[in-house]
Design an enzyme around this catalytic site. Structure first.
Site, PDB file in Angstrom:
ATOM      1  CD  GLU A  68      -7.131 -11.583   2.029  1.00 40.74           C
ATOM      2  OE1 GLU A  68      -7.281 -10.580   1.714  1.00 40.74           O
ATOM      3  OE2 GLU A  68      -7.382 -11.465   3.618  1.00 40.74           O
ATOM      4  CG  ASP A  99      -8.830 -11.113   6.829  1.00 42.39           C
ATOM      5  OD1 ASP A  99      -9.113 -11.950   6.347  1.00 42.39           O
ATOM      6  OD2 ASP A  99      -8.533  -9.795   6.763  1.00 42.39           O
ATOM      7  CG  HIS A 121      -1.643  -1.203   1.528  1.00 39.86           C
ATOM      8  ND1 HIS A 121      -1.149  -1.853   2.918  1.00 39.86           N
ATOM      9  CD2 HIS A 121      -2.970  -0.759   1.305  1.00 39.86           C
ATOM     10  CE1 HIS A 121      -2.465  -3.099   2.378  1.00 39.86           C
ATOM     11  NE2 HIS A 121      -3.450  -2.493   2.097  1.00 39.86           N
ATOM     12  CG  ASP A 173      -3.655 -10.047   2.398  1.00 41.37           C
ATOM     13  OD1 ASP A 173      -2.570  -8.749   3.522  1.00 41.37           O
ATOM     14  OD2 ASP A 173      -4.399  -9.279   2.848  1.00 41.37           O
ATOM     15  CG  ASP A 232      -4.828 -10.761   7.266  1.00 36.31           C
ATOM     16  OD1 ASP A 232      -5.780 -11.536   6.369  1.00 36.31           O
ATOM     17  OD2 ASP A 232      -4.994 -10.096   6.860  1.00 36.31           O
ATOM     18  CG  HIS A 257     -10.988 -10.895   2.780  1.00 33.20           C
ATOM     19  ND1 HIS A 257     -10.244  -9.897   1.628  1.00 33.20           N
ATOM     20  CD2 HIS A 257     -10.936 -11.001   3.849  1.00 33.20           C
ATOM     21  CE1 HIS A 257      -9.843  -9.108   2.187  1.00 33.20           C
ATOM     22  NE2 HIS A 257      -9.581  -9.822   3.866  1.00 33.20           N
ATOM     23  CD  GLU A 272      -7.944  -8.169  -1.205  1.00 34.71           C
ATOM     24  OE1 GLU A 272      -6.807  -7.903  -1.844  1.00 34.71           O
ATOM     25  OE2 GLU A 272      -7.613  -8.360  -0.022  1.00 34.71           O
ATOM     26  CG  ASP A 311       2.189  -1.094   3.948  1.00 33.16           C
ATOM     27  OD1 ASP A 311       1.030  -0.978   4.340  1.00 33.16           O
ATOM     28  OD2 ASP A 311       1.710  -1.788   2.869  1.00 33.16           O
ATOM     29  CG  ASP A 342      -4.544 -10.891  -0.960  1.00 33.95           C
ATOM     30  OD1 ASP A 342      -3.849 -10.861  -1.989  1.00 33.95           O
ATOM     31  OD2 ASP A 342      -4.537  -9.952  -0.108  1.00 33.95           O
TER      32      ASP A 342
END
Ligand code: XLS
Ligand code: NI
Ligand code: NI
Length: 440
Positions: free
Chosen positions: A269, A308, A102, A340, A310, A272, A233, A105, A297
């Site tokens: 993802e 989430d 991003h 991700d 991750d 998700h 996404e 980031d 992802d």
């Protein structure tokens, strides 16, 4: 040039028998599977936000646990530069060909957009410089238009036009830097594009605005000659209660409603998907059969937790079924498998960053090999073809070819008597799948 992960050597493939946590057991980049090198099939990417930004905090532990070789650096721009170096060293040691970020980031936000963009330019120049002598490339860039308080009510779906404008300016710049760094895709994840209550929400205007925003992005990409793939996404909830990009089917419907479908594909993802009460395979499949599967992802959730999480993907069933979808679409073109995923708060050592990526890469390498064998054998395809074979002759063929309507169909069944149907043989097929996974 500083070395950040001094205790970690270049990660090598040692094969199934190895118990070295810093070696691959299945991922062998040059091994050819289904006519293509593993590395080219899988197109792994490291997520900048989880690996270089996350500090191991959680809602009950606001102080991070992560021990990182850059933790002593206090100046935000020095830190941002150090992370660029660390990212390239990390990807090169792991042999991961891509990374994703991003805008926020890679460079910290300043008080004005003008200042923020200047900071971005400095870091982008550092990345570009490092790219000159590195095989590591940018899979995709995106915008963080959800973290800053101005985006509390959304970005392109905010009730405040100034926030819409701010998000547009941010995406404009993020697209420019993604292009400059040779990014192959640009991702739109609808951070806070959704709502909490209809008591204060004009949903129709918000959806129209989201479409307007995406349309502007399409126009600007044309204007600057960005030929990366745009990806949306889906995610059903979190941070908002109702995220507009709920799942594959919802996003495809939205894009078609607004005539945007030619310009976008989906970035699916795993976590998700399960938040939407779907399987990962379901989401990939819906995207694929609509020619909209762009990228993945790669992570996994925890079915006992409703958010989430991750986590790094280690479930071989899921990676197998996912790679089946990827192979069936003919493999990735611009997309890839972006981790991700973040290490758990308890896995705080720098080495854990390598171990977790290796775990995910091995799980997908194994999944790829199993999926390739399944396709090569064709047993499942044959079973499915047989199951639907009534549509290839007689009345079934007439239905498919549009030759009959309700009247003809009524006539056909009027005196038919008993209709024969066959077993779906689910358990038998599940045993087949187990055999492929265990034998490969
Ligand atoms: C959050 C999303 C996010 C996107 C990129 O849940 O997964 O990390 O991938 O904005
Ligand atoms: Ni994601
Ligand atoms: Ni996510």
């Amino acid at each position: 040039m500083a070395e950040y992960f001094k205790n970690v050597p270049k990660i090598k493939y040692e094969g199934k028998g190895s118990d070295n946590p810093l070696a691959f057991k299945y991922y062998n980049p040059d091994e050819v599977v289904a006519g293509r090198r593993m590395e080219d099939h899988l197109r792994f990417a490291v997520a900048y936000w989880h690996t270089f930004q996350a500090t191991g905090t959680d809602p009950f532990g606001p102080v991070g646990t992560a021990v990182r070789p850059w933790n002593h650096i206090t100046d935000p721009m020095d830190l941002a530069k150090a992370k660029v170096e660390a990212c390239f060293e990390f990807c090169e040691k792991l042999g991961v060909p891509f990374f994703c970020f991003h805008d926020r980031d890679i460079a910290p936000e300043a008080d004005t957009l003008r200042e923020t963009n200047k900071r971005l330019d400095i870091i982008v120049a550092a990345i570009k410089d490092r790219m000159k002598d590195s095989p590591v490339k940018l899979l995709w860039g995106t915008t963080n238009a959800f973290g800053h308080p101005r985006f509390t009510h959304g970005a392109s779906t905010s009730p405040h036009a100034e926030v819409f404008a701010y998000a547009a300016a941010q995406v404009k710049k993020a697209m420019e830097i993604t292009k400059e760094l040779g990014g192959q895709n640009y991702v739109f994840w609808g951070g806070r594009e959704g709502y909490e209550t209809l008591l204060n929400t004009d949903m129709k205007l918000e959806l129209d605005n989201m479409a307007r925003f995406l349309g502007m992005a399409v126009d600007y990409a044309k204007e600057i000659g960005f030929d990366g793939q745009f990806l949306i996404e889906p995610k059903p909830k979190e941070p908002t209660k109702h995220q507009y990009d709920f799942d594959s089917a919802t996003v495809i419907g939205f894009l078609k409603t607004y005539g945007l479908d030619p310009y976008f594909k989906l970035n699916i993802e795993a976590n998700h998907a399960t938040l939407a009460q779907h399987t990962f395979q379901h989401e990939l499949h819906v995207a694929r059969i609509n020619n909209m599967l762009g990228s993945i992802d790669a992570n996994q959730g925890d079915l006992l937790l409703g958010w989430d999480t991750d986590q790094f993907p280690t479930n071989i069933y899921d990676t197998t079924l996912a790679m089946l979808e990827v192979l069936k679409m003919g493999g990735f073109t611009k997309g890839g498998l972006n981790f991700d995923a973040k290490v758990r708060r308890g896995s705080f050592e720098p080495e854990d960053l390598f171990i977790s990526h290796i775990a995910g890469m091995d799980a997908f390498a194994k999944g790829l090999k199993v999926a390739a064998r399944i396709i090569e054998d064709g047993k499942f395809d044959k079973f499915i073809a047989e199951r639907y074979s009534s549509y290839t002759t007689g009345i079934g063929k007439d239905i498919v070819e549009g030759k009959v309507g309700f009247k003809e169909l009524e006539q056909y069944v009027m005196d038919l008597g008993k209709v024969e149907i066959k077993s779906g043989k689910q358990e038998m097929l599940e045993v087949w799948l187990n055999s492929y996974i265990l034998e490969e």
